[in-house]
Design an enzyme around this catalytic site. Structure first.
Site, PDB file in Angstrom:
ATOM      1  N   HIS A  99       0.883  -1.141  -0.025  1.00 24.56           N
ATOM      2  CA  HIS A  99       0.059  -0.024  -0.024  1.00 24.56           C
ATOM      3  C   HIS A  99       0.829   1.140  -0.054  1.00 24.56           C
ATOM      4  CE1 HIS A  99      -3.182   2.941   1.081  1.00 24.56           C
ATOM      5  NE2 HIS A  99      -4.026   1.930   0.712  1.00 24.56           N
TER       6      HIS A  99
ATOM      7  N   ASP B 157      -7.850  -5.537   0.055  1.00 25.70           N
ATOM      8  CA  ASP B 157      -8.261  -6.191  -1.048  1.00 25.70           C
ATOM      9  C   ASP B 157      -8.092  -7.540  -0.948  1.00 25.70           C
ATOM     10  OD1 ASP B 157      -9.803  -4.188  -2.649  1.00 25.70           O
ATOM     11  OD2 ASP B 157      -7.958  -3.602  -3.525  1.00 25.70           O
TER      12      ASP B 157
HETATM   13  N1  CMC Z   1       4.161  -7.587  -4.621  1.00 28.56           N
HETATM   14  C1  CMC Z   1       5.572  -7.663  -4.769  1.00 28.56           C
HETATM   15  N2  CMC Z   1       6.338  -6.659  -4.658  1.00 28.56           N
HETATM   16  C2  CMC Z   1       5.621  -5.321  -4.371  1.00 28.56           C
HETATM   17  C3  CMC Z   1       4.296  -5.445  -4.249  1.00 28.56           C
HETATM   18  C4  CMC Z   1       3.373  -6.419  -4.187  1.00 28.56           C
HETATM   19  N3  CMC Z   1       2.203  -6.676  -4.155  1.00 28.56           N
HETATM   20  N4  CMC Z   1       3.992  -4.117  -3.849  1.00 28.56           N
HETATM   21  C5  CMC Z   1       4.979  -3.377  -3.651  1.00 28.56           C
HETATM   22  N5  CMC Z   1       6.141  -4.007  -4.126  1.00 28.56           N
HETATM   23  C6  CMC Z   1       7.313  -3.839  -4.290  1.00 28.56           C
HETATM   24  C7  CMC Z   1       7.699  -2.990  -5.375  1.00 28.56           C
HETATM   25  O1  CMC Z   1       8.463  -3.750  -6.592  1.00 28.56           O
HETATM   26  C8  CMC Z   1       8.891  -2.001  -4.860  1.00 28.56           C
HETATM   27  O2  CMC Z   1      10.244  -2.626  -4.764  1.00 28.56           O
HETATM   28  P1  CMC Z   1      11.480  -1.740  -5.031  1.00 28.56           P
HETATM   29  O3  CMC Z   1      11.659  -0.977  -3.979  1.00 28.56           O
HETATM   30  O4  CMC Z   1      12.688  -3.034  -4.812  1.00 28.56           O
HETATM   31  O5  CMC Z   1      11.598  -1.395  -6.423  1.00 28.56           O
HETATM   32  C9  CMC Z   1       8.441  -1.612  -3.573  1.00 28.56           C
HETATM   33  O6  CMC Z   1       7.680  -2.844  -3.022  1.00 28.56           O
HETATM   34  C10 CMC Z   1       7.656  -0.318  -3.355  1.00 28.56           C
HETATM   35  O7  CMC Z   1       6.655  -0.498  -4.244  1.00 28.56           O
HETATM   36  P2  CMC Z   1       5.895   0.829  -5.130  1.00 28.56           P
HETATM   37  O8  CMC Z   1       5.397   0.453  -6.523  1.00 28.56           O
HETATM   38  O9  CMC Z   1       7.010   2.003  -5.094  1.00 28.56           O
HETATM   39  O10 CMC Z   1       4.682   1.221  -4.079  1.00 28.56           O
HETATM   40  P3  CMC Z   1       3.448   2.157  -4.302  1.00 28.56           P
HETATM   41  O11 CMC Z   1       3.156   2.935  -3.288  1.00 28.56           O
HETATM   42  O12 CMC Z   1       3.880   2.925  -5.612  1.00 28.56           O
HETATM   43  O13 CMC Z   1       2.622   1.118  -4.990  1.00 28.56           O
HETATM   44  C11 CMC Z   1       0.555  -0.368  -4.605  1.00 28.56           C
HETATM   45  C12 CMC Z   1       1.374   0.772  -3.925  1.00 28.56           C
HETATM   46  C13 CMC Z   1      -0.609  -0.508  -3.853  1.00 28.56           C
HETATM   47  C14 CMC Z   1       0.225   0.033  -6.217  1.00 28.56           C
HETATM   48  C15 CMC Z   1       1.426  -1.847  -4.775  1.00 28.56           C
HETATM   49  O14 CMC Z   1       1.828  -2.259  -3.463  1.00 28.56           O
HETATM   50  C16 CMC Z   1       0.800  -2.730  -5.587  1.00 28.56           C
HETATM   51  O15 CMC Z   1       0.928  -2.959  -6.801  1.00 28.56           O
HETATM   52  N6  CMC Z   1       0.167  -3.927  -4.857  1.00 28.56           N
HETATM   53  C17 CMC Z   1      -0.812  -4.884  -5.383  1.00 28.56           C
HETATM   54  C18 CMC Z   1      -1.944  -4.193  -5.853  1.00 28.56           C
HETATM   55  C19 CMC Z   1      -2.890  -3.906  -5.000  1.00 28.56           C
HETATM   56  O16 CMC Z   1      -3.085  -5.005  -4.040  1.00 28.56           O
HETATM   57  N7  CMC Z   1      -3.646  -3.046  -4.938  1.00 28.56           N
HETATM   58  C20 CMC Z   1      -4.546  -2.728  -4.110  1.00 28.56           C
HETATM   59  C21 CMC Z   1      -4.250  -1.436  -2.881  1.00 28.56           C
HETATM   60  S1  CMC Z   1      -5.302  -1.342  -1.717  1.00 28.56           S
HETATM   61  C22 CMC Z   1      -6.681  -0.824  -2.096  1.00 28.56           C
HETATM   62  C23 CMC Z   1      -6.583   0.508  -2.682  1.00 28.56           C
HETATM   63  O17 CMC Z   1      -6.422   1.535  -2.256  1.00 28.56           O
HETATM   64  O18 CMC Z   1      -7.361   0.312  -4.053  1.00 28.56           O
END
Ligand code: CMC
Length: 438
Positions: free
Chosen positions: A315, A373
């Site tokens: 998140h 989720d």
């Molecule tokens: N699985 C594996 N690695 C992950 C995941 C995941 N679900 N989420 C983040 N990471 C890693 C990412 O690869 C990055 O690694 P590194 O620093 O080595 O490059 C690190 O964690 C930080 O990730 P980010 O993409 O910079 O984080 P963000 O804040 O931009 O993204 C997110 C947040 C929710 C989009 C992301 O965690 C994600 O894609 N999760 C899976 C989709 C999901 O479950 N979404 C629902 C969110 S909650 C309900 C809502 O608000 O809609």
């Protein structure tokens, strides 16, 4: 309600660029959050800020929802999500978000009456459903039907200052569940079921989804309570992607319907609300193909490829267990046990995935925990709600939050049209080439 104003600046941040130094005020929110106010930055210095994904950018002040992502705290108008989930039904939380206070008995009665009165949709709108192709995603239908409301109810785009409860908002809240249930009925080829004035908000939704001329359905109180809880968990989450979209579309002067329709499209994405559908698809794939695949899914998720992420994990704001996910997990396991599905293999796989991911250094170092989720889809599935309706359920839940933010933005005297800047990195000026010389 007017948006909360931060305390007068006590500190300043100094910015030195070239030979000059400017000082920018540091504002403090009611929970001690701090922000540097750079609203005159470009005018002073000629510089803009660059912040992809708005990771460090506050777009507004707001008095609706507070989140502390480090400590796992979520409060709406000061009330904790745990208290709201334990003591309220979804509509009470909707009232709180939109009107800023919990309703007393009399306010509750008039709100419920209004909800009933506005629950039907114009009969001509029914024809729209008939023309969608089989297999149309319910989120596409939902978004299109919501924006269509503005052509059927144009007069309610204006706010009436004499109305204690905004009529547009109430109509939209009430009609969204009817539209959602109708789109499901259309997708399975069954006749539409109309809302009933004898049922509560959630009972009505379940009844419109599952009763039919040959199925005398009575909503199970256990399912009704669980549905109320899940909708409460989704009700608002401050400046998330879809809410920011709603605010920015509204900032252009667009109607509530148009703004919410855009928000529904934003929510649909798999990184946002679409994740609940993606989670169940991931769990079902594991069940179908190979139970031992849990380890492989975790290994793949560590490839740092956006396409192989562990859905339902991570998140932007929470760097600890999402408080909504904690409640969702409890409610989900309780619901499955009450429905006689204690040994549901999908729930077992989810728990194994969670346990293994939380023990893995990749997830620990990045503070990746289950989000809201991760468990909601399992519960919706147990309620009989089809997978492609999961994000629609999220949209029904998130609607009061979107409405509250749209209104707050509209009423804020400092509100401006949302219009970020950019740094242009394309070609510099060059001579035009006529077509026959290209
Ligand atoms: N699985 C594996 N690695 C992950 C995941 C995941 N679900 N989420 C983040 N990471 C890693 C990412 O690869 C990055 O690694 P590194 O620093 O080595 O490059 C690190 O964690 C930080 O990730 P980010 O993409 O910079 O984080 P963000 O804040 O931009 O993204 C997110 C947040 C929710 C989009 C992301 O965690 C994600 O894609 N999760 C899976 C989709 C999901 O479950 N979404 C629902 C969110 S909650 C309900 C809502 O608000 O809609």
């Amino acid at each position: 309600m007017s948006a909360h104003r931060p305390s007068p600046p006590a500190d300043k941040v100094a910015l030195t660029y070239g030979k000059r130094t400017w000082r920018y005020p540091v504002l403090t929110g009611s929970e001690g959050e701090k922000a540097v106010d750079i609203s005159t930055l470009r005018q002073d210095t000629g510089l803009i800020t660059l912040d992809p994904g708005y990771v460090n950018t506050g777009a507004c002040t707001s008095d609706i929802t507070f989140i502390d992502g480090e400590r796992g705290i979520l409060r709406h108008r000061g009330y904790s999500i745990e208290d709201l989930a334990e003591h309220c039904v979804f509509l009470e939380v909707a009232y709180l978000l939109i009107l800023g206070k919990l309703p007393n008995r009399q306010e509750w009665q008039s709100f419920s009456d209004l909800m009933n009165r506005h629950s039907m949709i114009h009969e001509d709108m029914r024809d729209f459903f008939l023309n969608y192709p089989e297999g149309a995603h319910p989120m596409a239908v939902l978004s299109a039907m919501v924006v269509s409301l503005s052509s059927f109810y144009p007069e309610i785009e204006q706010e009436d200052p004499n109305e204690p409860i905004d009529i547009t908002a109430t109509r939209l809240l009430s009609k969204l569940r009817t539209i959602a249930a109708f789109s499901y009925k259309k997708s399975i080829g069954e006749p539409f079921v109309y809302p009933s004035c004898r049922m509560s908000y959630c009972e009505n939704f379940l009844n419109m989804m599952f009763s039919s001329p040959v199925n005398d359905y009575t909503p199970d109180p256990v399912v009704v309570r669980a549905l109320n809880l899940f909708l409460i968990l989704h009700a608002d989450h401050e400046q998330n992607c879809s809410t920011s979209v709603v605010r920015i579309v509204g900032s252009a002067g667009s109607s509530l319907y148009a703004s919410i329709s855009a928000g529904i499209c934003a929510l649909w994405g798999p990184l946002h609300g679409g994740a609940n559908q993606a989670v169940i698809e991931m769990l079902e794939r594991i069940l179908r193909e190979d139970r031992g695949k849990v380890d492989k899914v975790i290994a793949r998720a560590k490839q740092r490829d956006a396409r192989t992420r562990l859905m339902g994990f991570g998140h932007r704001i929470y760097k600890t267990y999402d408080p909504r996910a904690k409640i969702a997990k409890e409610v989900c396991t309780r619901l499955l046990s009450r429905l006689g599905m204690r040994n549901d293999p999908i729930l077992e796989i989810a728990m194994e995935l969670e346990e293994k991911a939380l023990a893995d250094s990749y997830f620990q170092e990045r503070h990746l925990y289950p989000n809201v989720d991760f468990y909601t889809g399992i519960a919706y599935r147990a309620m009989g709600i089809p997978t492609n309706m999961f994000t629609v359920m999220f949209a029904i839940g998130r609607l009061p939050g979107w409405i509250a933010h749209w209104m707050e933005n509209r009423r804020d005297p400092r509100q401006k049209i949302g219009r970020p800047r950019q740094i242009y990195v394309g070609p510099t000026a060059r001579p035009f080439i006529p077509m026959d010389q290209r």
